[in-house]
Design a protein around this motif. Structure first.
Motif, mmCIF file in Angstrom:
data_model
loop_
_atom_site.group_PDB
_atom_site.id
_atom_site.type_symbol
_atom_site.label_atom_id
_atom_site.label_comp_id
_atom_site.label_asym_id
_atom_site.label_seq_id
_atom_site.Cartn_x
_atom_site.Cartn_y
_atom_site.Cartn_z
ATOM 1 N N ILE A 194 2.178 1.424 -3.668
ATOM 2 C CA ILE A 194 1.129 1.635 -4.672
ATOM 3 C C ILE A 194 0.720 3.097 -4.757
ATOM 4 C CG2 ILE A 194 -1.311 1.188 -5.177
ATOM 5 C CD1 ILE A 194 -0.834 -1.662 -4.049
ATOM 6 N N THR A 195 0.595 3.747 -3.608
ATOM 7 C CA THR A 195 0.136 5.138 -3.583
ATOM 8 C C THR A 195 1.172 6.113 -4.132
ATOM 9 O OG1 THR A 195 0.860 5.334 -1.272
ATOM 10 C CG2 THR A 195 -1.443 4.754 -1.660
ATOM 11 N N MET A 234 -7.918 2.216 -2.343
ATOM 12 C CA MET A 234 -7.510 2.974 -3.525
ATOM 13 C C MET A 234 -8.496 4.098 -3.843
ATOM 14 S SD MET A 234 -4.615 1.732 -4.467
ATOM 15 C CE MET A 234 -4.372 2.241 -6.163
ATOM 16 N N ASP A 280 -0.904 7.983 -11.859
ATOM 17 C CA ASP A 280 -2.032 7.390 -12.585
ATOM 18 C C ASP A 280 -1.699 7.088 -14.043
ATOM 19 O OD1 ASP A 280 -4.134 6.635 -11.059
ATOM 20 O OD2 ASP A 280 -5.268 8.489 -11.246
ATOM 21 N N LYS A 323 -9.777 -2.169 -2.965
ATOM 22 C CA LYS A 323 -10.523 -1.205 -3.780
ATOM 23 C C LYS A 323 -10.946 0.000 -2.951
ATOM 24 C CE LYS A 323 -14.519 -0.752 -6.878
ATOM 25 N NZ LYS A 323 -14.885 0.576 -6.326
ATOM 26 N N SER A 353 -8.873 -4.066 -9.014
ATOM 27 C CA SER A 353 -8.566 -4.887 -7.856
ATOM 28 C C SER A 353 -9.186 -6.269 -8.027
ATOM 29 C CB SER A 353 -9.087 -4.222 -6.578
ATOM 30 O OG SER A 353 -8.749 -4.992 -5.440
ATOM 31 N N TYR A 401 -6.777 1.708 -11.989
ATOM 32 C CA TYR A 401 -6.418 0.430 -11.359
ATOM 33 C C TYR A 401 -7.616 -0.505 -11.410
ATOM 34 C CZ TYR A 401 -9.436 1.051 -7.342
ATOM 35 O OH TYR A 401 -10.546 1.168 -6.557
ATOM 36 N N LYS A 442 0.828 -1.207 0.000
ATOM 37 C CA LYS A 442 0.000 0.000 0.000
ATOM 38 C C LYS A 442 0.863 1.258 0.000
ATOM 39 C CE LYS A 442 -4.057 -1.953 2.321
ATOM 40 N NZ LYS A 442 -4.866 -1.936 3.572
ATOM 41 N N PHE A 464 -7.316 7.177 -6.393
ATOM 42 C CA PHE A 464 -6.757 6.546 -7.586
ATOM 43 C C PHE A 464 -7.874 6.026 -8.490
ATOM 44 C CE2 PHE A 464 -2.987 6.858 -5.129
ATOM 45 C CZ PHE A 464 -1.925 6.778 -6.021
#
Length: 315
Positions: free
Chosen positions: A17-18, A40, A22, A37, A50, A48, A14, A45
């Motif tokens: 990912i952040t 995010m 984009d 999900k 999930s 993506y 996490k 975001f």
């Protein structure tokens, strides 16, 4: 770039990912797809998807890269899992390898400094040999599981697989319940600010650690993704490691930590590692330039973490 993330629900995943923009399309795989999900969406975001791992059954995904974050981030759990760590590591390595259909797809496996085995009486250096004793005990299981995965990756020499060996990681998003030295120290700071000012009891053992944070770790991953594909291992490192005694003094100065030295036998699930860090700076050839030292990383993350706790909190 289309990037698959295996183990997307882990805290370290996490954190990383952040930090992706984009412009990258992320395919996030976990056992808790809805939870990922929601996370995010809350972070704003949009580019993506999930998935639960079951989505891989009878379906093919083509990606530019895959990153495998699955591991055991809590020493306490290692003691319970014992040799189960071998099956866990292989299971999710198999899942990640399913994405390697295109010849140019890159796979980054989050390995561990523990893969080196050995005693860590000195820091790891370039060309360090992997050493394990003839008599394997439970304290070797974690490192050996990572090492066996790495051996498997080297056999697949035509594929672009990089094993990123992380020694110590710190983030303000981490749970303070984890049984690491640093989280114990942060818990002590919170306790001493609140209901119990008893000094933190610590042994005299000299330990050296290198704490990488989310920003420098993301930079390492970004450099690997941007570099020409290759098959090999890379060690994570910061601008400088830190020894335990200096860390204690610095935490006292900045946060008021009170500690007292005592005599006791030090025990650790993966063995005591006096100098658990790397001086193998091969990642510099990929363009990696660490921005922070271990102490700067700890301060940056601890400032944010401790701000969430009010005086009087018990945990």
């Amino acid at each position: 770039m289309k990037i698959a993330i295996v183990g997307a629900n882990s805290q370290i995943a996490k954190d990383i990912i952040t930090r992706f923009s984009d412009e990258h399309a992320l395919l996030l795989f976990s056992r808790k797809a809805q939870e990922v999900k929601s996370y995010m969406d809350d972070m704003g975001f949009t580019n993506y998807l999930s998935f639960n791992y079951k989505a891989l059954e009878g379906r093919q995904f083509y990606v530019d890269a895959v990153i495998n974050f699955v591991g055991v981030g809590d020493p306490a759990k290692l003691g319970v899992m014992k040799d189960g760590i071998f099956d866990l590591t292989k299971k999710y390595d198999d899942i990640a390898l399913k994405f390697m259909r295109r010849p140019n797809t890159k796979y980054i496996f989050i390995s561990s400094g523990a893969a080196y085995g050995g005693t860590f009486d000195r820091p790891v250096r370039y060309g360090e040999k992997i050493t394990y004793p003839q008599e394997i005990t439970s304290q070797h299981y974690y490192g050996l599981a990572k090492w066996l995965a790495e051996v498997r990756h080297r056999v697949l020499f035509e594929k672009h697989i990089v094993d990123l060996r992380v020694f110590n990681y710190v983030s303000h998003t981490q749970s303070l319940e984890l049984k690491f030295m640093l989280t114990e120290l942060l818990r002590a700071i919170i306790r001493q600010r609140g209901i119990d000012a008893t000094p933190y009891a610590v042994d005299y053992t000299d330990l050296w650690r290198d704490y990488i944070g989310p920003d420098d770790l993301f930079q390492m991953l970004d450099c690997i993704l941007a570099a020409p594909g290759f098959n090999g291992a890379v060690d994570a490192y910061t601008k400088a490691p830190i020894d335990k005694h200096t860390l204690l003094e610095e935490l006292h100065k900045r946060y008021g930590l009170h500690f007292a030295y005592i005599e006791r036998i030090v025990q650790a699930p993966t063995g005591v590692k006096p100098k658990y860090y790397s001086e193998n700076y091969a990642a510099a050839k990929l363009g990696y330039q660490p921005q922070l030292t271990s102490l700067e990383t700890i301060f940056k993350e601890a400032d944010q973490l401790l701000a969430r706790y009010d005086p009087g909190s018990e945990s």
